[in-house]
Design an enzyme around this catalytic site. Structure first.
Site, PDB file in Angstrom:
ATOM      1  N   SER A  90       0.809  -1.221   0.000  1.00  0.00           N
ATOM      2  CA  SER A  90       0.000   0.000   0.000  1.00  0.00           C
ATOM      3  C   SER A  90       0.839   1.266   0.000  1.00  0.00           C
ATOM      4  O   SER A  90       0.304   2.362   0.010  1.00  0.00           O
ATOM      5  CB  SER A  90      -0.895   0.011   1.244  1.00  0.00           C
ATOM      6  OG  SER A  90      -0.078  -0.089   2.390  1.00  0.00           O
ATOM      7  N   THR A 192      -2.551   3.156   4.151  1.00  0.00           N
ATOM      8  CA  THR A 192      -1.671   4.328   4.111  1.00  0.00           C
ATOM      9  C   THR A 192      -0.849   4.443   5.384  1.00  0.00           C
ATOM     10  O   THR A 192      -1.368   4.226   6.481  1.00  0.00           O
ATOM     11  CB  THR A 192      -2.559   5.583   3.994  1.00  0.00           C
ATOM     12  OG1 THR A 192      -3.227   5.509   2.756  1.00  0.00           O
ATOM     13  CG2 THR A 192      -1.757   6.867   4.092  1.00  0.00           C
ATOM     14  N   THR A 210       1.465   6.903   0.463  1.00  0.00           N
ATOM     15  CA  THR A 210       0.548   5.829   0.045  1.00  0.00           C
ATOM     16  C   THR A 210       0.648   5.550  -1.452  1.00  0.00           C
ATOM     17  O   THR A 210       1.058   6.422  -2.228  1.00  0.00           O
ATOM     18  CB  THR A 210      -0.907   6.235   0.363  1.00  0.00           C
ATOM     19  OG1 THR A 210      -1.763   5.105   0.223  1.00  0.00           O
ATOM     20  CG2 THR A 210      -1.416   7.336  -0.536  1.00  0.00           C
ATOM     21  N   ARG A 220      -6.369   8.917 -10.337  1.00  0.00           N
ATOM     22  CA  ARG A 220      -7.072   9.120  -9.066  1.00  0.00           C
ATOM     23  C   ARG A 220      -6.075   9.528  -7.964  1.00  0.00           C
ATOM     24  O   ARG A 220      -5.015   8.949  -7.815  1.00  0.00           O
ATOM     25  CB  ARG A 220      -7.791   7.834  -8.671  1.00  0.00           C
ATOM     26  CG  ARG A 220      -8.568   7.901  -7.347  1.00  0.00           C
ATOM     27  CD  ARG A 220      -7.754   7.427  -6.172  1.00  0.00           C
ATOM     28  NE  ARG A 220      -8.549   7.341  -4.936  1.00  0.00           N
ATOM     29  CZ  ARG A 220      -8.027   7.139  -3.725  1.00  0.00           C
ATOM     30  NH1 ARG A 220      -6.724   6.994  -3.586  1.00  0.00           N
ATOM     31  NH2 ARG A 220      -8.790   7.083  -2.673  1.00  0.00           N
ATOM     32  N   THR A 243      -5.902   7.271   7.536  1.00  0.00           N
ATOM     33  CA  THR A 243      -5.794   6.133   6.628  1.00  0.00           C
ATOM     34  C   THR A 243      -7.211   5.689   6.293  1.00  0.00           C
ATOM     35  O   THR A 243      -8.153   5.971   7.046  1.00  0.00           O
ATOM     36  CB  THR A 243      -4.983   4.975   7.263  1.00  0.00           C
ATOM     37  OG1 THR A 243      -4.897   3.891   6.325  1.00  0.00           O
ATOM     38  CG2 THR A 243      -5.603   4.470   8.547  1.00  0.00           C
ATOM     39  N   GLY A 244      -7.359   5.034   5.167  1.00  0.00           N
ATOM     40  CA  GLY A 244      -8.698   4.589   4.782  1.00  0.00           C
ATOM     41  C   GLY A 244      -9.139   5.214   3.483  1.00  0.00           C
ATOM     42  O   GLY A 244      -8.310   5.744   2.725  1.00  0.00           O
TER      43      GLY A 244
END
Ligand code: GLY
Length: 332
Positions: A90, A192, A210, A220, A243-244
């Site tokens: 990631s 991340t 990330t 993106r 993060t997420g």
């Protein structure tokens, strides 16, 4: 609500002795910093906190603080460990690619003066966080994206390398067989690395790095490299990183929100929880994605909160490197 008192370092000389504020061995740049005049026994720093179980990364940051490096350099050194870890899918080398098979990286840093630098959608450079610092320090800009970011990195001595490992390529090829070229939103595909560090003088900096949402559309960009979303530092108050699912963090300007909630008197934990709840309350499909915040305040207290369980944070304090399991909204 307990109000903290802040004083300008310029006026500190005589006051420091009375309040015990620590200014030993300040650099010139630190001398401009506004510092908290608190009871020394309240101080919980130096401290490093990072998203996920990344003990080698926090150990590296801690070591840098111990060697007297700045909080910013500590964060860069810590994040670089995960960027170079080919097994992590990631961040940095080994990051899962976009749906066309390209590994594109986002990263940013923010220091105690409110300076910020970022790279977005950069390919072929293993350490985007170090490039983000150079954008901040060596260009008149704050964000460089895509080919321009890569060219800048090369001009600064970074070498181009293939970041797509065999394991990540196999993951992408497996995804292509069933995915119908649709990006997936789920709670597993964002890990991340966000990291916050506070040095022995109470100076805070942060960084976030990330490869973003796995198998995303080309071009993106998520929250991680966007100031106020994936990271925010206000050296008078504290700092936060996320993060997420970046789209949700961006829509709520999550890290800035957490810092502003701490400014209003919330603890890091309470602020992270409220920012997560804004997302939960606005998003009908919160069950399908994960978001987590970690934060620290000016005392060096830390907190974290996530939508779903499964998220952990790593905290290095008092010479101990520990994995903490924060509360979550949707505990199973
Ligand atoms: N939080 C990482 C991303 O959404 O790109």
């Amino acid at each position: 609500m307990k109000r903290r008192k802040f004083i300008q370092n310029a006026a500190l000389g005589s006051v420091a002795a009375t309040i015990g504020a620590s200014l030993i061995a300040c650099t010139d740049s630190e001398k401009k910093t506004v510092i908290a005049a608190e009871d020394p026994s309240d101080r919980k720093y130096p401290v490093v906190i990072a998203t996920w179980d990344v003990k080698e990364a926090t150990a590296s940051a801690w070591q840098s603080l111990k060697e007297g490096k700045s909080a910013l350099q500590a964060v860069i050194d810590g994040c670089a460990v995960e960027e170079a870890n080919a097994d992590g899918q990631s961040v940095g080398v080994g990051g899962l690619p976009d749906r066309d098979g390209r590994v594109t990286l986002d990263a940013c840093v923010m220091n105690e003066h409110g300076d910020y630098g970022a790279v977005l959608c950069m390919e072929n450079i293993m350490h985007p966080i170090a490039v983000a610092k150079m954008v901040m320090e060596d260009t008149p800009h704050v964000i460089l994206a895509g080919v321009g970011a890569e060219q800048f990195a090369v001009s600064q001595g970074f070498k181009r390398e293939n970041l797509l490992t065999e394991a990540s390529k196999r993951g992408w090829e497996a995804w292509k067989k069933t995915a119908e070229y649709k990006p997936i939103i789920n709670i597993e595909n964002h890990d991340t690395i966000g990291m916050l560090a506070m040095d022995k003088n109470g100076v805070i900096s942060g960084g976030c790095t990330t490869s973003g949402l796995a198998f995303k559309m080309a071009g993106r960009v998520g929250d991680s490299a966007i100031i106020g979303a994936g990271l925010f530092v206000d050296n008078e108050i504290g700092a936060c990183t996320a993060t997420g699912l970046g789209e949700e963090v961006l829509k709520t300007v999550g890290s800035y929100l957490v810092v502003e909630l701490m400014r209003q008197g919330k603890s890091p934990q309470e602020a992270c929880k409220e920012a997560v709840m804004r997302i939960v309350n606005k998003s009908k499909n919160y069950k399908d994605f994960q978001v987590a915040y970690i934060a620290m305040n000016k005392k060096g207290e830390t907190g974290a909160y996530s939508i779903h369980d499964g998220f952990v944070a790593t905290v290095y304090r008092d010479g101990k490197n520990t994995t903490e399991v924060p509360e979550s909204y949707n505990s199973l």
